[in-house]
Design a protein around this motif. Structure first.
Motif, short mmCIF file in Angstrom:
data_model
loop_
_atom_site.label_atom_id
_atom_site.label_comp_id
_atom_site.label_asym_id
_atom_site.label_seq_id
_atom_site.Cartn_x
_atom_site.Cartn_y
_atom_site.Cartn_z
N ILE A 65 -34.67 42.62 97.18
CA ILE A 65 -36.13 42.64 97.15
C ILE A 65 -36.63 41.57 98.10
CG2 ILE A 65 -38.20 42.29 95.73
CD1 ILE A 65 -36.46 43.07 93.29
N TYR A 66 -37.59 41.94 98.95
CA TYR A 66 -38.24 40.94 99.79
C TYR A 66 -39.68 41.36 100.00
CZ TYR A 66 -37.25 44.13 103.74
OH TYR A 66 -37.18 45.22 104.58
N TYR A 67 -40.49 40.42 100.48
CA TYR A 67 -41.88 40.76 100.75
C TYR A 67 -42.36 40.04 102.00
CZ TYR A 67 -42.25 36.84 97.40
OH TYR A 67 -42.08 35.68 96.71
N ILE A 68 -43.31 40.69 102.66
CA ILE A 68 -43.87 40.21 103.93
C ILE A 68 -45.32 39.81 103.66
CG2 ILE A 68 -44.51 40.89 106.28
CD1 ILE A 68 -42.18 42.98 106.07
N LEU A 128 -48.79 45.46 97.89
CA LEU A 128 -49.34 44.94 96.64
C LEU A 128 -50.76 44.43 96.79
CD1 LEU A 128 -46.25 42.94 95.34
CD2 LEU A 128 -46.99 45.24 94.69
N ASN A 129 -51.10 43.95 97.98
CA ASN A 129 -52.44 43.41 98.22
C ASN A 129 -52.84 43.76 99.65
OD1 ASN A 129 -54.62 41.71 97.11
ND2 ASN A 129 -54.16 40.44 98.88
N LEU A 135 -50.67 52.12 103.76
CA LEU A 135 -50.44 51.71 102.38
C LEU A 135 -51.58 50.78 101.99
CD1 LEU A 135 -46.59 51.04 102.34
CD2 LEU A 135 -47.84 53.09 101.64
N ASN A 136 -52.38 51.20 101.01
CA ASN A 136 -53.54 50.41 100.62
C ASN A 136 -53.80 50.42 99.11
OD1 ASN A 136 -54.44 53.01 100.34
ND2 ASN A 136 -56.05 52.87 101.87
N LYS A 137 -52.83 50.92 98.35
CA LYS A 137 -52.95 50.95 96.90
C LYS A 137 -51.60 50.54 96.31
CE LYS A 137 -56.32 54.67 96.89
NZ LYS A 137 -56.57 56.07 96.56
N PRO A 138 -51.59 49.64 95.34
CA PRO A 138 -50.31 49.17 94.80
C PRO A 138 -49.58 50.18 93.92
CG PRO A 138 -52.13 48.10 93.67
CD PRO A 138 -52.73 48.91 94.79
N ASN A 139 -50.15 51.37 93.74
CA ASN A 139 -49.44 52.41 93.00
C ASN A 139 -48.89 53.50 93.92
OD1 ASN A 139 -51.93 53.55 93.64
ND2 ASN A 139 -52.10 54.67 91.72
N SER A 199 -52.58 40.50 103.12
CA SER A 199 -51.74 41.61 102.67
C SER A 199 -50.38 41.09 102.22
CB SER A 199 -51.58 42.66 103.77
OG SER A 199 -50.87 42.13 104.86
N ILE A 200 -49.81 41.79 101.25
CA ILE A 200 -48.47 41.50 100.76
C ILE A 200 -47.74 42.84 100.69
CG2 ILE A 200 -47.03 40.60 98.90
CD1 ILE A 200 -49.49 38.92 98.03
N LEU A 201 -46.68 42.98 101.49
CA LEU A 201 -45.88 44.20 101.52
C LEU A 201 -44.56 43.93 100.83
CD1 LEU A 201 -45.51 47.15 102.46
CD2 LEU A 201 -44.52 46.22 104.57
N LEU A 202 -44.34 44.57 99.68
CA LEU A 202 -43.11 44.44 98.91
C LEU A 202 -42.13 45.51 99.38
CD1 LEU A 202 -41.60 43.26 96.37
CD2 LEU A 202 -42.67 45.14 95.10
N VAL A 203 -40.86 45.11 99.57
CA VAL A 203 -39.82 46.05 99.98
C VAL A 203 -38.66 45.96 99.00
CG1 VAL A 203 -38.29 46.82 101.82
CG2 VAL A 203 -40.50 45.79 102.40
N LEU A 204 -38.29 47.10 98.44
CA LEU A 204 -37.13 47.22 97.56
C LEU A 204 -36.07 47.96 98.36
CD1 LEU A 204 -39.14 48.53 94.49
CD2 LEU A 204 -38.61 46.17 95.04
#
Length: 121
Positions: free
Chosen positions: A31-34, A58-59, A77-81, A101-106
């Motif tokens: 898991i990482y995020y940008i 996520l944001n 991507l503009n919605k956390p769901n 912005s926070i981009l989560l990557v799994l």
């Protein structure tokens, strides 16, 4: 091929709760995020031999440009769901990050520099 999945979200007067459970096409190994991309520089620009990724903004918002078998598509991507699934064969670049912005990557694999392909043939 890249595709979007809707994550289960439960909402009430206390807010929203989004769940990632039994929906990803892989086991999460990394898991990482940008975030804090103050110069709004693109990330990615590669594909993988093995790694599948799930991206969730996520944001804020950002755009993911993908290319596969001659088909190029942009996903905002503009919605956390909303979760974007990138398969190993998907060339991808993350760009146009909004402020905060926070981009989560799994990811399906642990980091391995040999898994990255940086040049399109």
């Amino acid at each position: 091929m890249t595709y979007i999945i809707d994550l289960d979200t439960y909402s009430d007067e206390r807010g929203d709760l989004t769940v990632i459970q039994k929906i990803l096409p892989f086991e999460i190994k990394r898991i990482y995020y940008i975030y804090n991309n103050k110069n709004n520089l693109p990330r990615g620009g590669h594909r993988h031999h093995k790694t599948i990724q799930a991206l969730i903004c996520l944001n804020g918002n950002c755009t993911i440009s993908t290319s596969n078998s001659g088909l190029t598509t942009d996903y905002t991507l503009n919605k956390p769901n909303k979760c974007l699934i990138l398969n190993p064969e998907d060339w991808h670049t993350m760009h146009s990050f909004s402020e905060n912005s926070i981009l989560l990557v799994l990811a399906s694999e642990y980091f391995n520099p040999d898994d990255y392909i940086h040049k399109q043939d």
